[in-house]
Design a protein around this motif. Sequence first.
Motif, PDB file in Angstrom:
ATOM      1  N   THR A 168      64.599 -23.644  64.860  1.00  0.00           N
ATOM      2  CA  THR A 168      65.803 -23.594  64.015  1.00  0.00           C
ATOM      3  C   THR A 168      65.506 -22.924  62.681  1.00  0.00           C
ATOM      4  O   THR A 168      66.305 -22.115  62.176  1.00  0.00           O
ATOM      5  CB  THR A 168      66.340 -25.014  63.778  1.00  0.00           C
ATOM      6  N   ALA A 169      64.348 -23.246  62.089  1.00  0.00           N
ATOM      7  CA  ALA A 169      63.968 -22.646  60.808  1.00  0.00           C
ATOM      8  C   ALA A 169      63.793 -21.136  60.937  1.00  0.00           C
ATOM      9  O   ALA A 169      64.218 -20.369  60.058  1.00  0.00           O
ATOM     10  CB  ALA A 169      62.683 -23.287  60.289  1.00  0.00           C
TER      11      ALA A 169
ATOM     12  N   ASN B 183      67.295 -19.553  61.156  1.00  0.00           N
ATOM     13  CA  ASN B 183      67.947 -19.488  59.839  1.00  0.00           C
ATOM     14  C   ASN B 183      67.326 -18.405  58.967  1.00  0.00           C
ATOM     15  O   ASN B 183      68.024 -17.718  58.209  1.00  0.00           O
ATOM     16  CB  ASN B 183      67.844 -20.843  59.142  1.00  0.00           C
TER      17      ASN B 183
ATOM     18  N   SER C  49      68.698 -15.034  60.369  1.00  0.00           N
ATOM     19  CA  SER C  49      70.143 -14.824  60.193  1.00  0.00           C
ATOM     20  C   SER C  49      70.571 -14.800  58.730  1.00  0.00           C
ATOM     21  O   SER C  49      71.425 -13.994  58.336  1.00  0.00           O
ATOM     22  CB  SER C  49      70.920 -15.921  60.926  1.00  0.00           C
ATOM     23  N   TRP C  50      69.994 -15.679  57.918  1.00  0.00           N
ATOM     24  CA  TRP C  50      70.477 -15.866  56.550  1.00  0.00           C
ATOM     25  C   TRP C  50      69.432 -15.582  55.478  1.00  0.00           C
ATOM     26  O   TRP C  50      69.737 -15.673  54.291  1.00  0.00           O
ATOM     27  CB  TRP C  50      70.996 -17.301  56.377  1.00  0.00           C
TER      28      TRP C  50
ATOM     29  N   LYS D  91      66.889 -17.359  54.503  1.00  0.00           N
ATOM     30  CA  LYS D  91      66.697 -18.548  53.694  1.00  0.00           C
ATOM     31  C   LYS D  91      65.836 -19.534  54.485  1.00  0.00           C
ATOM     32  O   LYS D  91      65.778 -19.476  55.720  1.00  0.00           O
ATOM     33  CB  LYS D  91      68.038 -19.203  53.341  1.00  0.00           C
TER      34      LYS D  91
ATOM     35  N   ASP E  40      65.171 -23.757  54.531  1.00  0.00           N
ATOM     36  CA  ASP E  40      65.614 -25.062  54.037  1.00  0.00           C
ATOM     37  C   ASP E  40      64.404 -25.974  53.881  1.00  0.00           C
ATOM     38  O   ASP E  40      63.891 -26.513  54.872  1.00  0.00           O
ATOM     39  CB  ASP E  40      66.630 -25.693  54.992  1.00  0.00           C
TER      40      ASP E  40
ATOM     41  N   GLU F  45      67.989 -25.275  49.939  1.00  0.00           N
ATOM     42  CA  GLU F  45      67.888 -23.889  50.381  1.00  0.00           C
ATOM     43  C   GLU F  45      67.106 -23.047  49.379  1.00  0.00           C
ATOM     44  O   GLU F  45      67.349 -23.117  48.177  1.00  0.00           O
ATOM     45  CB  GLU F  45      69.290 -23.281  50.550  1.00  0.00           C
TER      46      GLU F  45
END
Length: 620
Positions: free
Chosen positions: A455-456, A459, A462-463, A465, A467, A476
């Motif tokens: 998941t990291a 992210n 895609s973004w 960033k 978290d 973030e």
Amino acid sequence: MPSSHDWINKPLGVVEAMFGKKTNAWKSTPFLCTYFCMFSFQVPSLNDVPLHYLKPNSLVKFRCLVQDMFDPEFYMGVYETVDPSTKANVLRCGKYKDVTECGVDLNSRNTVTAERQTFYCVPIPGESPWAKEISFLSAARVVPSTSYVPSRQKRSYEEDDDDMDTQPQKQREPHTEPHGNGDSKRQETEAPSSQTTTPSDCSSHLDLNFPLPGERGPACLVKVYEGLDSFKLNDTLEIYGILSVNPVLTVIVYPHRDPSLLLLNPTESMETPEEQRAHDPPASLVPRLHMLYARPLQHNNPLLPSAPTEDQSAFVSSFLVEMASVRAELLAYLTHVLLGDGLAAEYLLLHLISDVYTRRDVLPLGKFTLNLSGCPLNSYTERLYQIVQQLVPCSYRLSMSLHTMNSMRLVPKKDYVANRLVSGALQLARNTSLFLDETQLEQGQLDSSGVRNITALGNLISWQKVDYDFSYHQMEFPCNINVLVTSEGRSLLPSDCQVPLQPQVTPPNMEEYLTTIHMAQFTSQINKFRVYLSLARTLDYSISDEVTKAVEDDFVDMRKDDPQSVTAEDLHRMLVVARLLSLSLGQTTLSRDGWMRAKHIDMLRRSRTEQQKSLNGNEP
């Protein structure tokens, strides 16, 4: 005016002299920027010179990443001492010091308490061996002072205890309220081979808290006096500061050895042993660096001037003339590396110069994550990474095996016991090339840690960033990392562009083939490639109103026959490709020809992808 020799060898003497002439001189040091730009090549670097060869209280520089930021602490900015022979009071500057001179008048009304902040800084994660070597060679003419006999500062705790009565007073008055920001440190000479320990395990021994496993180099506690708001976590800086390795800093870390030591700093007893180890490690392992000046690094390529000067402008102007020819040579080199696939080589080149140049709301503009699918198995991807590593100043290869994904810590996590931020493999400097080797992923079950890691990575792609995990909440942190995914089929991770590899040659010995290709390149040619890739990222870019209108009209025409054939996402990708194509040629504006070229190679790529889907019907 102090000379460069004075600044390098006796910086505290220079500060004291300024303080003596004008009381307020110690409060502001912006003018230091001019001096350090003039003689920066003379300043020894902690990255290149062993700590025990550097003179204590001398001027050094450190190329680093801000891994953690501690809470502010109080110190005596101005204090008075009593001369033991004359009994006269002398006003002194306490800035840039960890300890004060003996004989401090604690009752003086002239004492001024000031505030400073501590950053925990580590060498830039994943810095390529060639970048370190060139930096070292360029600093080889820096010779430590011949008047100083090198001696290691590391001492036994028993020796420190015996000398306690003769040590000066440690100058630190920490806040008594709980620390608010994440803090972290490790105290070994090398990072652990894997990051699988829990925060409680990490705080039970000394380590340097490097984000990547196997990293080497010094870590520093940097004391910051001015411009605190201008620094952020994960900034890459070149710091000029005064080196402090006083053994008394080690003594105070362990006050439980002798209760009388608490008299020097009674508030320190409020810290847990884990927090003391994290925030006050032995100075022989983690030296203190009192910041005089810090220069943000736009890049860490030692072949390219990093400071905005006239020399840099002249260098850029001269290199722009040969951008097109260097691009052609690099494209030919990458084509050979990718087994004769020219289209894949074109996209790989564009990926290597991509950069998040701005953000619009949550959308990072400029990112270009590339999924190179259809990669041969065995050792090809590993050799491909080694070639990429030879071209970029910062990189890291993450082998996405089941064991690695289930056990490795990718996301930094707050350790509330030690009051620090425990680093993770995704705490990287800007423009780091992250090579995700999905060909290593085998069948099996991802556990909860593995799912969080996947998941990291999603992210991040895609973004742009990550978290960070603060247990009770996530925070973030934006990043700017180039992600290249190699896979056998289509990647399970998202990407901005997928290019199925179509080898035109099938060498009998892949290792020998790639080695021969790399060895055929002269060092001077490889250096040109390195400058080219870094320079293309720094160029400005714009689109004229005329070309913007032409692109809009073209998009409408493409959707007339089949509105589903070209989506807004396709348009965005083609605009990113057009931008990168222009920059790769040294052009700072988009031309009509550039737009048509971007459309053409995107059509070729989509045609190849559709063909691959028809061959592998199970692919999404």
